[in-house]
Design a protein around this motif. Structure first.
Motif, PDB file in Angstrom:
ATOM      1  N   ALA A 211      15.236   7.317  23.891  1.00 19.09           N
ATOM      2  CA  ALA A 211      14.894   6.595  22.818  1.00 19.09           C
ATOM      3  C   ALA A 211      14.940   7.525  21.604  1.00 19.09           C
ATOM      4  CB  ALA A 211      13.414   5.894  22.964  1.00 19.09           C
TER       5      ALA A 211
ATOM      6  N   SER B 297      20.479   2.052  22.715  1.00 20.17           N
ATOM      7  CA  SER B 297      19.108   1.586  23.367  1.00 20.17           C
ATOM      8  C   SER B 297      18.315   0.481  22.672  1.00 20.17           C
ATOM      9  CB  SER B 297      18.438   3.068  23.534  1.00 20.17           C
ATOM     10  OG  SER B 297      17.952   3.316  22.284  1.00 20.17           O
ATOM     11  N   LYS B 298      18.925  -0.016  21.454  1.00 22.71           N
ATOM     12  CA  LYS B 298      18.525  -1.224  20.822  1.00 22.71           C
ATOM     13  C   LYS B 298      18.900  -2.596  21.317  1.00 22.71           C
ATOM     14  CE  LYS B 298      18.027  -2.543  15.906  1.00 22.71           C
ATOM     15  NZ  LYS B 298      18.711  -2.392  14.649  1.00 22.71           N
ATOM     16  N   CYS B 299      18.260  -3.174  21.720  1.00 26.50           N
ATOM     17  CA  CYS B 299      18.574  -4.619  22.375  1.00 26.50           C
ATOM     18  C   CYS B 299      19.078  -5.335  21.430  1.00 26.50           C
ATOM     19  CB  CYS B 299      17.423  -5.177  22.777  1.00 26.50           C
ATOM     20  SG  CYS B 299      17.621  -6.867  23.775  1.00 26.50           S
TER      21      CYS B 299
ATOM     22  N   HIS C 202      18.730  -8.570  21.351  1.00 31.17           N
ATOM     23  CA  HIS C 202      18.200  -9.821  21.101  1.00 31.17           C
ATOM     24  C   HIS C 202      17.513  -9.671  19.712  1.00 31.17           C
ATOM     25  CE1 HIS C 202      14.740 -12.708  21.985  1.00 31.17           C
ATOM     26  NE2 HIS C 202      15.790 -13.420  21.680  1.00 31.17           N
TER      27      HIS C 202
ATOM     28  N   GLY D 195      16.248  -6.374  18.631  1.00 31.10           N
ATOM     29  CA  GLY D 195      16.135  -5.126  18.231  1.00 31.10           C
ATOM     30  C   GLY D 195      15.203  -3.953  18.863  1.00 31.10           C
ATOM     31  N   CYS D 196      14.387  -4.535  19.829  1.00 32.58           N
ATOM     32  CA  CYS D 196      13.367  -3.716  20.529  1.00 32.58           C
ATOM     33  C   CYS D 196      14.180  -2.516  21.279  1.00 32.58           C
ATOM     34  CB  CYS D 196      12.712  -4.450  21.690  1.00 32.58           C
ATOM     35  SG  CYS D 196      11.804  -5.593  21.108  1.00 32.58           S
ATOM     36  N   THR D 197      13.579  -1.375  21.717  1.00 32.85           N
ATOM     37  CA  THR D 197      14.399  -0.337  22.255  1.00 32.85           C
ATOM     38  C   THR D 197      14.120  -0.731  23.827  1.00 32.85           C
ATOM     39  OG1 THR D 197      13.801   1.291  20.577  1.00 32.85           O
ATOM     40  CG2 THR D 197      14.258   2.046  22.615  1.00 32.85           C
TER      41      THR D 197
ATOM     42  N   SER E 263      13.647  -0.143  27.789  1.00 35.44           N
ATOM     43  CA  SER E 263      12.548   0.819  28.298  1.00 35.44           C
ATOM     44  C   SER E 263      12.954   1.504  29.747  1.00 35.44           C
ATOM     45  CB  SER E 263      11.324  -0.041  28.258  1.00 35.44           C
ATOM     46  OG  SER E 263      11.476  -1.148  29.284  1.00 35.44           O
TER      47      SER E 263
ATOM     48  N   CYS F 262      15.076  -4.413  28.861  1.00 34.27           N
ATOM     49  CA  CYS F 262      14.342  -4.502  27.288  1.00 34.27           C
ATOM     50  C   CYS F 262      12.966  -5.216  27.658  1.00 34.27           C
ATOM     51  CB  CYS F 262      15.140  -5.358  26.514  1.00 34.27           C
ATOM     52  SG  CYS F 262      14.290  -5.408  24.972  1.00 34.27           S
TER      53      CYS F 262
ATOM     54  N   CYS G 255      10.613  -6.362  25.682  1.00 42.37           N
ATOM     55  CA  CYS G 255      10.266  -7.418  24.814  1.00 42.37           C
ATOM     56  C   CYS G 255      10.381  -8.824  25.366  1.00 42.37           C
ATOM     57  CB  CYS G 255      10.873  -7.653  23.402  1.00 42.37           C
ATOM     58  SG  CYS G 255      10.431  -5.797  22.469  1.00 42.37           S
ATOM     59  N   HIS G 256      11.502  -9.119  25.660  1.00 41.81           N
ATOM     60  CA  HIS G 256      11.571 -10.500  26.224  1.00 41.81           C
ATOM     61  C   HIS G 256      12.396 -10.405  27.495  1.00 41.81           C
ATOM     62  CE1 HIS G 256      11.086 -11.077  21.846  1.00 41.81           C
ATOM     63  NE2 HIS G 256      10.414 -11.796  22.237  1.00 41.81           N
TER      64      HIS G 256
END
Length: 138
Positions: free
Chosen positions: A62, A81-83, A85, A87-89, A91, A100, A102-103
Motif C-alpha cells: 500500500a 492497489s487503488k480500487c 470503484h 478509490g479505496c486501497t 487490502s 477491496c 470498502c465494497h
C-alpha cells in the motif's frame, strides 16, 4: 525567572521537541511494507522479494500503491492497489483474487479484471521487473 515565565518556556520547548519527534517519524509509508524509501538521488528500493509473493496469491504494498501477484510459479504481475470503484486501497489477496475492503470488489490476480463488483473496471497494470530475488518498478 517567575514561575509563570518558566512554565511558558518549558511548554514552548516541549512543543518544539514534539514537533521534531513527529517530523522524524514521518516517512514514505513504504517502511510498513518492508521498503525503506529512496533517498534523494539514490536508487529506489525494491518493492518486494520474490519469496514474499505466494504462488496463486500476492501481496499488497500500500505504501507504494501496488499489489504484486504470482498467478503461476515464476510469473509475477503488478497492479495499482487503488480500487477502480471509489478509490479505496485493496487490502488482501486470497483465493486467487485481490479484495477491496470498502465494497468487496474482487479482481483476478492474473490480469486485474473484475471478478465481482461493484467495480466495473479492471485494476490498471503496473510495470515491474524481476532481477534475481528482487521485484522493482520497471
Amino acid at each position: 525567572m517567575s514561575g509563570m515565565a518558566r512554565r511558558t518556556v518549558v511548554a514552548a520547548g516541549g512543543a518544539g521537541l514534539a514537533s521534531a519527534a513527529l517530523a522524524a517519524c514521518g516517512g514514505t509509508g513504504a517502511e510498513e511494507d518492508g521498503g525503506t524509501g529512496a533517498a534523494d538521488g539514490a536508487a529506489e528500493a525494491p518493492l518486494a522479494k520474490t519469496g514474499e509473493i505466494p504462488v496463486g496469491g500476492g501481496k499488497v504494498i500500500a505504501g507504494r500503491g501496488v499489489v504484486i501477484t504470482q498467478p503461476k510459479a515464476g510469473e509475477y504481475k503488478a497492479f495499482s492497489s487503488k480500487c477502480t470503484h471509489v478509490g479505496c486501497t485493496v487490502s488482501e489477496v486470497k483465493d486467487g483474487v485481490i479484495v477491496c475492503p470498502c465494497h468487496q470488489s474482487r479482481f483476478d490476480i492474473s490480469d486485474g479484471s473484475v471478478t465481482s463488483g461493484p467495480a466495473t473496471s479492471p485494476l490498471p497494470p503496473e510495470p515491474i521487473e524481476v532481477k534475481g530475488e528482487e521485484i522493482s518498478f520497471g
